[in-house]
Design an enzyme around this catalytic site. Structure first.
Site, PDB file in Angstrom:
ATOM      1  N   GLU A 135       0.845  -1.132  -0.070  1.00 38.29           N
ATOM      2  CA  GLU A 135      -0.049  -0.032  -0.109  1.00 38.29           C
ATOM      3  C   GLU A 135       0.858   1.364   0.186  1.00 38.29           C
ATOM      4  O   GLU A 135       1.306   1.520   1.019  1.00 38.29           O
ATOM      5  CB  GLU A 135      -0.731  -0.110   1.343  1.00 38.29           C
ATOM      6  CG  GLU A 135      -2.037  -1.202   1.227  1.00 38.29           C
ATOM      7  CD  GLU A 135      -2.946  -1.085   2.357  1.00 38.29           C
ATOM      8  OE1 GLU A 135      -2.438  -0.413   3.522  1.00 38.29           O
ATOM      9  OE2 GLU A 135      -4.076  -1.748   2.576  1.00 38.29           O
ATOM     10  N   GLU A 222      -6.266  -7.316  -0.849  1.00 38.87           N
ATOM     11  CA  GLU A 222      -6.314  -7.457   0.833  1.00 38.87           C
ATOM     12  C   GLU A 222      -7.595  -6.570   1.198  1.00 38.87           C
ATOM     13  O   GLU A 222      -7.836  -5.766   0.735  1.00 38.87           O
ATOM     14  CB  GLU A 222      -5.160  -6.743   1.264  1.00 38.87           C
ATOM     15  CG  GLU A 222      -4.985  -6.720   2.929  1.00 38.87           C
ATOM     16  CD  GLU A 222      -4.081  -5.884   3.460  1.00 38.87           C
ATOM     17  OE1 GLU A 222      -2.778  -5.966   3.185  1.00 38.87           O
ATOM     18  OE2 GLU A 222      -4.278  -5.172   4.385  1.00 38.87           O
TER      19      GLU A 222
END
Ligand code: IDC
Length: 297
Positions: A135, A222
Site C-alpha cells: 500500500e 487485501e
C-alpha cells in the site's frame, strides 16, 4: 491451481488457461516473519479444503524483521511458503509488503534484486503471481508508482514473460481512478483495491464499475473485517454486500489474515494453538464468516 493452469488477463478479466473467466479467493498471511507458523503445508491445505485457491504471502519490507533488514531468513521462509502453497494446489501471491515505506521507490534497489531472483526461480511456474508492492501512502503519486512499476515489471517479465502482476494504487490502494485514466502499458496486469469494512462507505461500487467499463482489471488483494468506528462491532452485512458485489463482477479477493493475533481481522481465535485443521469453533467471528465465504462467495 491445477484445474485452471496458467492465468491471464483478457478484456479486464482474469481468465484461466482455457480462456474461461475465473476468480481467485483466499487468505493472506499475516506478516510472514510475524506468523511463519501458519504457512506450513497442512495449514494451507486446510484453507484449500475450505475452498481457497490462492494464498498471499505478505513479506514486509521494513517492519518486524522485514526483508530489508533480514533478507536471507525472509527469503528462506518465503520460498518454503511458495512451495507449500503450490503443493496445496493454490496460487501463491508474492507480496512485497511495503507499508512503513510509503513510496515503493524507497527500497527499489532491494526490490529489483528480489523480483529478479524469485521470477527466475519460478519462471516456468504458472502458480506464482507477483504483487510488486503493498500500500503506497503519504505523498506517493501515481507517477511515482508508474516509475517504480516500469522498472520492476520488465525485470519480472524478462524471466517470466506472462506472469500475472498486481500493481497497487495510491492512498492505500483505493485510487482506481489513476490506472483508469492512465494505465500501464503491459499485458496481464491487475490493479489492487483494498478495503476494511469499518472504514468503507460503499464508494467501491462506483470505482469498480468505472474500472470494468474501461477494461481495467481489479484485484482485491487485501480486505479485512474491522469494527465500525468507535465500536467493537463488525458489520457483517457490509461485508456480505461487498463479497456479493465482487462475486457479481467476477473479482478476486484475499482476506487479511490467517493468524491468531488478537486483532479483529484475524481468522483464528487468539486462544487456539492448532496450526492446521481448524473447525469453526477454532475461528474468530471474522474467521467463521471468511471460511464460510471461501466456498460460497
Ligand atoms: C497490520 C497488522 C498488525 C501489524 C501492522 C503493522 O494486522 O498486526 O501490527 O500491520 O503495521 C493494512 C496493511 C496491513 C495491516 C492491516 C491492518 O496492508 O499490513 O496489517 N492493514 O492494519 N492496510 C489496511 C489495514
Amino acid at each position: 491451481m491445477s484445474e485452471n493452469g496458467k492465468l491471464s488477463v483478457k478484456d479486464g478479466q482474469l481468465v484461466n488457461e482455457d480462456g474461461k473467466i475465473m476468480r481467485l479467493k483466499g487468505m493472506s498471511s499475516h506478516g510472514l516473519m510475524w506468523y511463519p507458523e501458519y504457512t506450513n503445508y497442512r495449514s494451507l491445505k486446510t484453507i484449500r479444503d475450505y475452498g481457497a485457491n490462492v494464498f498471499r504471502i505478505a513479506m514486509y519490507t521494513e517492519q518486524n524483521k522485514g526483508y530489508i533488514y533480514n533478507s536471507k531468513e525472509s527469503k528462506k521462509i518465503l520460498l518454503n511458503t511458495i512451495e507449500n502453497v503450490l503443493g496445496a494446489d493454490m496460487y501463491a501471491i508474492v507480496d512485497w509488503h511495503t507499508l512503513k515505506d510509503k513510496d515503493p521507490n524507497e527500497n527499489i534497489e532491494k526490490a529489483k534484486e528480489f523480483f529478479d531472483d524469485i521470477s527466475r526461480r519460478y519462471k516456468d511456474e504458472p502458480g506464482v503471481i507477483y504483487e510488486i508492492f503493498n500500500e503506497p501512502s503519504g505523498e506517493t503519486s501515481w507517477q511515482d508508482i508508474k516509475d517504480y512499476a516500469n522498472i520492476i515489471i520488465p525485470i519480472i517479465r524478462k524471466n517470466s514473460p506472462d506472469a500475472i502482476i498486481l500493481v497497487g494504487t495510491p492512498n492505500y490502494c483505493v485510487d482506481l481512478k489513476s490506472p483508469i485514466n492512465d494505465p500501464l502499458e503491459y499485458d496481464n496486469i491487475m490493479y489492487t483495491y483494498h478495503l476494511y469494512t469499518g472504514s468503507c462507505e460503499g464508494g467501491y461500487k462506483y470505482l469498480i464499475e468505472e474500472a470494468i467499463k474501461n477494461n481495467i482489471a481489479v484485484f482485491v488483494s487485501e480486505w479485512g473485517l474491522s469494527p465500525e468506528k468507535g465500536t467493537n462491532n463488525i458489520d457483517f452485512n457490509k461485508a456480505t454486500e461487498f463479497l456479493d458485489y465482487l462475486k457479481k463482477n467476477n473479482i478476486s479477493w484475499v482476506n487479511w489474515s490467517l493468524s491468531n493475533k488478537d486483532e479483529p481481522y484475524s481468522a483464528i481465535d487468539p486462544n487456539v494453538e492448532k496450526l492446521s485443521g481448524w473447525n469453526l469453533n477454532d475461528l474468530t467471528e471474522s474467521g467463521k464468516f471468511i471460511f464460510d465465504s471461501l466456498s460460497k462467495k
